[in-house]
Enzyme design. Sequence first.
Site, short mmCIF file in Angstrom:
data_model
loop_
_atom_site.label_atom_id
_atom_site.label_comp_id
_atom_site.label_asym_id
_atom_site.label_seq_id
_atom_site.Cartn_x
_atom_site.Cartn_y
_atom_site.Cartn_z
N ARG A 1 -10.55 -11.39 1.90
CA ARG A 1 -11.36 -12.49 1.35
C ARG A 1 -10.62 -13.82 1.43
O ARG A 1 -11.23 -14.87 1.53
CB ARG A 1 -11.78 -12.13 -0.09
N LYS B 1 0.84 -1.20 0.00
CA LYS B 1 0.00 0.00 0.00
C LYS B 1 0.88 1.25 0.00
O LYS B 1 2.01 1.20 0.48
CB LYS B 1 -0.87 0.02 1.27
N1 BES Z 1 -8.27 -3.62 4.30
C1 BES Z 1 -8.34 -3.24 2.93
C2 BES Z 1 -9.59 -2.45 2.62
C3 BES Z 1 -9.60 -1.01 3.07
C4 BES Z 1 -8.84 -0.07 2.44
C5 BES Z 1 -10.43 -0.63 4.09
C6 BES Z 1 -8.90 1.25 2.83
C7 BES Z 1 -10.51 0.69 4.47
C8 BES Z 1 -9.74 1.62 3.85
C9 BES Z 1 -8.35 -4.48 2.04
O1 BES Z 1 -7.59 -5.53 2.49
C10 BES Z 1 -7.80 -4.05 0.74
O2 BES Z 1 -6.64 -3.71 0.70
N2 BES Z 1 -8.60 -4.09 -0.29
C11 BES Z 1 -8.19 -3.68 -1.58
C12 BES Z 1 -8.76 -4.63 -2.57
C13 BES Z 1 -8.23 -4.45 -3.96
C14 BES Z 1 -6.77 -4.82 -4.02
C15 BES Z 1 -9.03 -5.31 -4.91
C16 BES Z 1 -8.71 -2.27 -1.81
O3 BES Z 1 -9.83 -1.96 -1.39
O4 BES Z 1 -7.98 -1.47 -2.37
MN MN Z 2 -5.58 -5.35 1.92
#
Ligand code: BES
Ligand code: MN
Length: 496
Positions: free
Chosen positions: A353, A279
Amino acid sequence: MEFSIKNGNPEKQRNACVIVGVFESRKLSSAATAIDRASDGYLSSILRRGDMEGKAGTTLLLHNVPGTLCDRVLLVGLGKEREFREREYRQAVQASIKALDGRGAGDVASFLAELPVKKRDLAWRIEQMVELTMASIYRFSHPNCKKTDERRGVSKLVINVPQRNELKLGDAALKRGLAIAKGVRLARDLGNLPGNICTPTYLAEQAQGLAKEYGLKVEVLERSEMEKLGMGSLLSVSRGSRQPPKFIVLQYLRGKAAQKPLVLIGKGITFDAGGISLKPAAEMDEMKYDMCGAASVLGTLKAAAEMDLALNLVVIIPTCENLPDGDANKPGDIVTSMSGQTIEVLNTDAEGRLILCDAMTYAERFEPEAVVDVATLTGACVIALGHHASGLFGNDDGLVKELANAGDEAFDRAWPMPLWDDYQEQLKSNFADIANIGGRAAGSVTAACFLSRFAKKYDWAHLDIAGTAWVSGKEKGATGRPVPLLSHFLLQRGKK
Ligand code: BES
Ligand code: MN
Ligand code: ZN
């Protein structure tokens, strides 16, 4: 914080402060009118001078009001009477507690619960008052900070009901509100803890603590046991971390033995750096909140136990960290889930997931009445619904409606999202049964579609709480949502 329910006249209360409402423009509520009469029009004369209009969110603190037995009277602005709804009621309650923060009035009597709110009865108003009061005095304290927080402010709240024959109903609402507030507090505390304290091991210890406190059955599966069960998807996420993964199973069995259990599953990523699909640095600290699903199911379990609900409930928490490492999941890796389905990990940041799917397969052994998973699953859900509603998905319309209603009742709302087969196409993989991402379009829906592949054997719903589990910015902190929603869902189910 102490709460009680009472019926009496506002001018006769001997508390340090009596709280009454004033509508816009300068229209006294019935408790305010009683004080005005007892004081020979003291309140109306002050309002006439222009010190308070009654606008929503405003307050005016008065001392030594003639004809009263209390030290202070707090006037709370309610806005226009015709527009006084849930939001305005909640705002008034919050403003009343905030206005006394840092002051000498510890023991107060609030008359705000008398105010009529469209479609909401006295029990609702009391429960909300208890939850909002507990929430507004909440302060997170880090376990290593010995700083004793000697806050002054409300410490005893007497909630006044308009009629004597409403005392019993009031007490029940108070008990319910308190139980839910305790669950919310637990969820907030766990959520706010930093990732270096709140590890999977820490969550497992908390679960064991809860089990001891409430006499629950608890099991914590270690990596080797997960391997034996074939939880290849969950374990693949954990590879990049030095903290051992845990698989927590708690059972609260107060229903009839023959009654099939409800299962709640909470995402327990105690820190989500994204893994190799790292990230960006900005606000990455907030990914300590990626275990808020887990925190909320523990909070809900606490609330259920506090309410002594007569039902069977299983709480499952798959928990680990998602970090980059030489041994971490790599984009393109193919993993085998406990269900046997193979998954192509196209993005290691779509890890929620990957841990939930194995928990969902594990849940089959309980032959559940219904399964609800709770997860900070997608940033896309925040784009879709913002920070007001949690995303709600499911494979059974009845269950989805039930949860939406529970959210409405608790004022912890969730909004139904589509889960049509049309979206499933986006998860096609050339190399495995399913890909773990479905592209940018409808990201929260394809995430739910992924989960639905593992929910074939039972009624299932999914709450995406990415936008509701915490607030960012100056007031950064966990909210404890959706503990109120889930508690009301269980309350309803408990009655069946
Ligand atoms: N924990 C995150 C989702 C998230 C991101 C919650 C920002 C709250 C704020 C999750 O694990 C994630 O990183 N999801 C990705 C999925 C994507 C790679 C398909 C996302 O939402 O960017
Ligand atoms: Mn994630
Ligand atoms: Zn995550």
